[in-house]
Motif scaffolding. Structure first.
Motif, PDB file in Angstrom:
ATOM      1  N   ASP A 191       1.028  -1.225  -0.120  1.00  0.00           N
ATOM      2  CA  ASP A 191       0.084  -0.092  -0.062  1.00  0.00           C
ATOM      3  C   ASP A 191       1.074   1.155  -0.071  1.00  0.00           C
ATOM      4  N   PRO A 192       0.765   2.031  -1.025  1.00  0.00           N
ATOM      5  CA  PRO A 192       1.812   3.266  -0.985  1.00  0.00           C
ATOM      6  C   PRO A 192       1.603   4.171  -0.044  1.00  0.00           C
TER       7      PRO A 192
ATOM      8  N   ASP B 246      -1.731   6.107 -10.268  1.00  0.00           N
ATOM      9  CA  ASP B 246      -3.088   6.676 -10.557  1.00  0.00           C
ATOM     10  C   ASP B 246      -3.433   7.582  -9.295  1.00  0.00           C
ATOM     11  N   THR B 247      -3.228   7.249  -8.107  1.00  0.00           N
ATOM     12  CA  THR B 247      -3.513   8.027  -7.154  1.00  0.00           C
ATOM     13  C   THR B 247      -2.198   8.541  -6.393  1.00  0.00           C
TER      14      THR B 247
ATOM     15  N   SER C 169       6.902  13.247   1.191  1.00  0.00           N
ATOM     16  CA  SER C 169       6.105  13.709   0.111  1.00  0.00           C
ATOM     17  C   SER C 169       6.853  12.950  -1.085  1.00  0.00           C
ATOM     18  N   PHE C 170       6.090  13.132  -2.183  1.00  0.00           N
ATOM     19  CA  PHE C 170       6.357  12.282  -3.424  1.00  0.00           C
ATOM     20  C   PHE C 170       6.397  13.021  -4.620  1.00  0.00           C
ATOM     21  N   ALA C 171       7.548  12.659  -5.492  1.00  0.00           N
ATOM     22  CA  ALA C 171       7.411  13.320  -6.750  1.00  0.00           C
ATOM     23  C   ALA C 171       7.940  12.084  -7.569  1.00  0.00           C
ATOM     24  N   PHE C 172       7.264  11.905  -8.817  1.00  0.00           N
ATOM     25  CA  PHE C 172       7.460  10.848  -9.706  1.00  0.00           C
ATOM     26  C   PHE C 172       8.222  11.313 -10.951  1.00  0.00           C
TER      27      PHE C 172
END
Length: 179
Positions: A58-59, A81-82, A91-94
């Motif tokens: 689970d991210p 997607d989410t 925090s996350f950046a892709f």
């Protein structure tokens, strides 16, 4: 100035994971031995491969559970997607590739270091970049015979010296710094 630090594990015969893709990283033992906490304190950003990010069932688990509650720059693969849960610390950046993720990490890490976490593609991308200042190599006393090689890359372009070795039951933890 921030250092770029690679934290990786491999078997005696050079594999980071067995033939089923199961990592041999001795994370639980590292917690017990107090080897994770000093790394967490010095880390201002994490660069992680998408394959490593996907290892979490689970991210949203990362927020509040992951050791590194800092910006995480995930490279490779599609954006999920989410957006994963964030908590004001993590925090996350892709990003499309390692170079973009490292550039973004440098912008958010402040004076603290950038930790490269992940499976073989993360280690290989980091080493190929020539930007790795330090390596924590966890040498696990197992022969896997086959699996996914940690350093399956062209000739590396930096030399390192051993600065410390810590022995635990499950691994020999070698700290290397660039010359």
């Amino acid at each position: 100035m921030s250092s770029v630090v690679l934290d990786a594990a491999m078997s005696i015969d050079g594999f980071w994971a067995d033939e089923n893709g199961n990592s041999i990283f001795p994370v639980e033992e590292m917690h017990r031995a107090g080897l994770i906490a000093p790394l967490v304190l010095r880390t201002g950003a994490v660069v992680m491969s998408r394959a490593s990010f996907d290892m979490a069932d689970d991210p949203d688990w990362f927020a509040g559970n992951y050791e590194y509650q800092v910006p995480v720059l995930v490279f490779g693969g599609e954006r999920p997607d989410t957006q994963p849960k964030e908590n004001g610390l993590i925090s996350f950046a892709f990003l499309p590739d390692f170079t973009a993720a490292l550039t973004a990490a440098r912008q958010v890490c402040g004076e603290r270091d950038i930790m490269i976490i992940g499976e073989a593609s993360a280690a290989q991308s980091a080493m190929e970049s020539g930007e790795v200042d330090e390596i924590y190599l966890r040498l696990v006393p197992r022969f896997l015979g086959k699996g996914i090689a940690l350093f399956d890359t062209p000739a590396l372009n930096r030399d390192y010296r051993r600065t410390s070795v810590t022995m635990t039951k499950e691994a020999t933890h070698i700290h290397l710094t660039a010359l």
